[in-house]
Design a protein around this motif. Sequence first.
Motif, PDB file in Angstrom:
ATOM      1  N   ALA A   1      11.243  -6.625   1.545  1.00 43.24           N
ATOM      2  CA  ALA A   1      12.149  -5.738   0.375  1.00 43.24           C
ATOM      3  C   ALA A   1      11.838  -5.796  -0.932  1.00 43.24           C
ATOM      4  O   ALA A   1      11.797  -4.957  -1.717  1.00 43.24           O
ATOM      5  CB  ALA A   1      13.584  -6.353   0.695  1.00 43.24           C
ATOM      6  N   VAL A   2      11.032  -7.010  -1.210  1.00 43.18           N
ATOM      7  CA  VAL A   2      10.742  -7.017  -2.665  1.00 43.18           C
ATOM      8  C   VAL A   2       9.584  -6.305  -2.986  1.00 43.18           C
ATOM      9  O   VAL A   2       9.456  -5.975  -4.274  1.00 43.18           O
ATOM     10  CB  VAL A   2      10.395  -8.772  -3.071  1.00 43.18           C
ATOM     11  N   ALA A   3       8.539  -6.055  -2.211  1.00 46.18           N
ATOM     12  CA  ALA A   3       7.437  -5.314  -2.374  1.00 46.18           C
ATOM     13  C   ALA A   3       7.583  -4.121  -3.232  1.00 46.18           C
ATOM     14  O   ALA A   3       6.852  -3.852  -4.253  1.00 46.18           O
ATOM     15  CB  ALA A   3       6.572  -5.084  -1.143  1.00 46.18           C
TER      16      ALA A   3
ATOM     17  N   VAL B   1       0.909  -1.239   0.108  1.00 47.02           N
ATOM     18  CA  VAL B   1      -0.072   0.193  -0.117  1.00 47.02           C
ATOM     19  C   VAL B   1       0.897   1.142   0.011  1.00 47.02           C
ATOM     20  O   VAL B   1       0.545   2.413  -0.669  1.00 47.02           O
ATOM     21  CB  VAL B   1      -0.804   0.085   1.348  1.00 47.02           C
ATOM     22  N   SER B   2       2.235   1.161   0.589  1.00 40.63           N
ATOM     23  CA  SER B   2       2.826   2.243   0.764  1.00 40.63           C
ATOM     24  C   SER B   2       3.525   2.761  -0.911  1.00 40.63           C
ATOM     25  O   SER B   2       3.570   4.035  -0.917  1.00 40.63           O
ATOM     26  CB  SER B   2       3.902   2.335   1.622  1.00 40.63           C
ATOM     27  N   THR B   3       3.589   1.847  -1.586  1.00 39.50           N
ATOM     28  CA  THR B   3       4.006   1.998  -2.822  1.00 39.50           C
ATOM     29  C   THR B   3       2.853   2.447  -3.826  1.00 39.50           C
ATOM     30  O   THR B   3       2.975   3.226  -4.783  1.00 39.50           O
ATOM     31  CB  THR B   3       4.859   0.809  -3.525  1.00 39.50           C
ATOM     32  N   ALA B   4       1.737   1.834  -3.605  1.00 38.58           N
ATOM     33  CA  ALA B   4       0.661   2.249  -4.500  1.00 38.58           C
ATOM     34  C   ALA B   4       0.048   3.356  -4.217  1.00 38.58           C
ATOM     35  O   ALA B   4      -0.739   3.993  -4.693  1.00 38.58           O
ATOM     36  CB  ALA B   4      -0.417   0.997  -4.347  1.00 38.58           C
ATOM     37  N   ALA B   5       0.267   4.181  -2.981  1.00 41.15           N
ATOM     38  CA  ALA B   5      -0.192   5.219  -2.558  1.00 41.15           C
ATOM     39  C   ALA B   5       0.106   6.196  -3.662  1.00 41.15           C
ATOM     40  O   ALA B   5      -0.910   7.142  -3.845  1.00 41.15           O
ATOM     41  CB  ALA B   5       0.299   5.713  -1.473  1.00 41.15           C
ATOM     42  N   ALA B   6       1.116   6.239  -4.400  1.00 41.65           N
ATOM     43  CA  ALA B   6       1.199   7.258  -5.425  1.00 41.65           C
ATOM     44  C   ALA B   6       0.121   7.388  -6.631  1.00 41.65           C
ATOM     45  O   ALA B   6      -0.203   8.222  -6.992  1.00 41.65           O
ATOM     46  CB  ALA B   6       2.774   7.022  -6.051  1.00 41.65           C
ATOM     47  N   GLY B   7      -0.447   6.122  -6.631  1.00 46.69           N
ATOM     48  CA  GLY B   7      -1.465   5.864  -7.687  1.00 46.69           C
ATOM     49  C   GLY B   7      -2.835   6.185  -7.231  1.00 46.69           C
ATOM     50  O   GLY B   7      -3.405   7.132  -7.726  1.00 46.69           O
ATOM     51  N   PHE B   8      -3.343   5.453  -5.781  1.00 51.36           N
ATOM     52  CA  PHE B   8      -4.646   5.863  -5.398  1.00 51.36           C
ATOM     53  C   PHE B   8      -4.707   7.123  -4.667  1.00 51.36           C
ATOM     54  O   PHE B   8      -5.975   7.856  -4.810  1.00 51.36           O
ATOM     55  CB  PHE B   8      -5.091   4.729  -4.342  1.00 51.36           C
ATOM     56  N   GLY B   9      -3.543   7.640  -3.991  1.00 50.71           N
ATOM     57  CA  GLY B   9      -3.628   8.921  -3.581  1.00 50.71           C
ATOM     58  C   GLY B   9      -4.035  10.167  -4.598  1.00 50.71           C
ATOM     59  O   GLY B   9      -4.767  10.968  -4.367  1.00 50.71           O
TER      60      GLY B   9
ATOM     61  N   GLY C   1      -2.070   8.877   5.397  1.00 51.13           N
ATOM     62  CA  GLY C   1      -1.522   8.280   6.586  1.00 51.13           C
ATOM     63  C   GLY C   1      -2.459   7.358   7.142  1.00 51.13           C
ATOM     64  O   GLY C   1      -1.936   6.325   8.065  1.00 51.13           O
ATOM     65  N   LEU C   2      -3.928   7.811   7.221  1.00 48.08           N
ATOM     66  CA  LEU C   2      -4.812   7.060   7.860  1.00 48.08           C
ATOM     67  C   LEU C   2      -4.932   5.749   7.312  1.00 48.08           C
ATOM     68  O   LEU C   2      -5.121   4.604   7.913  1.00 48.08           O
ATOM     69  CB  LEU C   2      -6.240   7.785   7.896  1.00 48.08           C
ATOM     70  N   VAL C   3      -4.930   5.658   5.956  1.00 45.27           N
ATOM     71  CA  VAL C   3      -4.979   4.361   5.154  1.00 45.27           C
ATOM     72  C   VAL C   3      -3.828   3.336   5.614  1.00 45.27           C
ATOM     73  O   VAL C   3      -3.813   2.265   5.792  1.00 45.27           O
ATOM     74  CB  VAL C   3      -4.717   4.693   3.732  1.00 45.27           C
ATOM     75  N   PHE C   4      -2.642   4.108   5.837  1.00 47.81           N
ATOM     76  CA  PHE C   4      -1.566   3.021   6.145  1.00 47.81           C
ATOM     77  C   PHE C   4      -1.508   2.738   7.662  1.00 47.81           C
ATOM     78  O   PHE C   4      -1.331   1.486   7.791  1.00 47.81           O
ATOM     79  CB  PHE C   4      -0.246   4.024   6.375  1.00 47.81           C
ATOM     80  N   SER C   5      -2.080   3.456   8.491  1.00 48.31           N
ATOM     81  CA  SER C   5      -2.029   2.960   9.843  1.00 48.31           C
ATOM     82  C   SER C   5      -3.512   1.871  10.207  1.00 48.31           C
ATOM     83  O   SER C   5      -3.305   1.386  11.297  1.00 48.31           O
ATOM     84  CB  SER C   5      -2.292   4.224  11.078  1.00 48.31           C
ATOM     85  N   ALA C   6      -4.507   2.163   9.388  1.00 46.84           N
ATOM     86  CA  ALA C   6      -5.552   1.446   9.601  1.00 46.84           C
ATOM     87  C   ALA C   6      -5.326   0.003   9.828  1.00 46.84           C
ATOM     88  O   ALA C   6      -6.140  -0.649  10.682  1.00 46.84           O
ATOM     89  CB  ALA C   6      -6.671   1.759   8.630  1.00 46.84           C
ATOM     90  N   PHE C   7      -4.500  -0.739   9.132  1.00 44.41           N
ATOM     91  CA  PHE C   7      -4.107  -2.103   9.276  1.00 44.41           C
ATOM     92  C   PHE C   7      -3.752  -2.322  10.606  1.00 44.41           C
ATOM     93  O   PHE C   7      -4.160  -3.479  11.306  1.00 44.41           O
ATOM     94  CB  PHE C   7      -2.759  -2.260   8.471  1.00 44.41           C
TER      95      PHE C   7
END
Length: 214
Positions: A150-152, A31-39, A50-56
Motif C-alpha cells: 500500500a505504501v509503495a 516497478v509498477s509506479t516507476a514504469a511511468a519514468g523508465f517506460g 508488461g514483460l518487465v512486470f512479469s519477469a519477476f
Amino acid sequence: MKRFRVTSASSIVLVMLCIMYFITYLDRVNVSTAAAGFGKEFQLSHTQIGLVFSAFAYPYLVFQIIGGWVSDRFGARRTLICCGAVWAVATILTGLAGGLTSLLAARLLLGFGEGATFPAATAAMARWVAKEKRGFAQGITHAASRIGNAVAPGAIVLVMATWGWRESFYICGVFSLLWVIVWAMTFTEHPKDHRRITPEELEVLPVPKPKAAN
C-alpha cells in the motif's frame, strides 16, 4: 499467559521479519509506479513494460518451491542473508538499467532473491515463535507485506517527483542492504545461542529435536 515484551529476543526477531516482509513487497511493486519514468525514457511499448512486470514472477515461482529445502539445508540465517543481498543488489541494478534487457535481467534476479525468502522466514518463525503465537506471527508479518504494498505507490511517486525514477530503486536497495546487515548482526539460528535470550523465553519456544545417529 506470559506478557508480550517488545524488547525480548523473540519479539525482536519477529519485528525484523515484519520489516523484511515490508521491504520485499516495496521492492517488488515499486516497478509498477516507476514504469511511468523508465517506460518513457527507454521508449518501451505496453507489451515490453508488461514483460518487465512479469519477469519477476518466473524465478520467484521456482524458488518458492525449493526455498524450504534451501532453508532446511543451509539455515534460515544464511538463506535470508544471501537472499536479502541478492534482492537488494537486484533493486539497485534496476535503477542502473540502460534499457529493456537490463531491466528484465534485474527483475529476474529480484525473483531469484525473493523466492526463497518467505519459506526461510517461516522456518525461522518455527524456531523462534511459541506454538500458541504462530497464528499471530503469520498474521502480523503478512500484514506488514500488505502495508508495503500500500505504501509503495505513494512513496515511489514522491521520490520520483523529487529526484527521479532511478533514485526510487537506489533508496529501496539501500534499505534492503541495511536490513541484511542488521539481520546478520541480531539473528541466530537457534534461540539458545542468542545473547539476549532469557530462560523464560526458552521455556516456551520449541525444543529442537536431536539428529538421529547414522
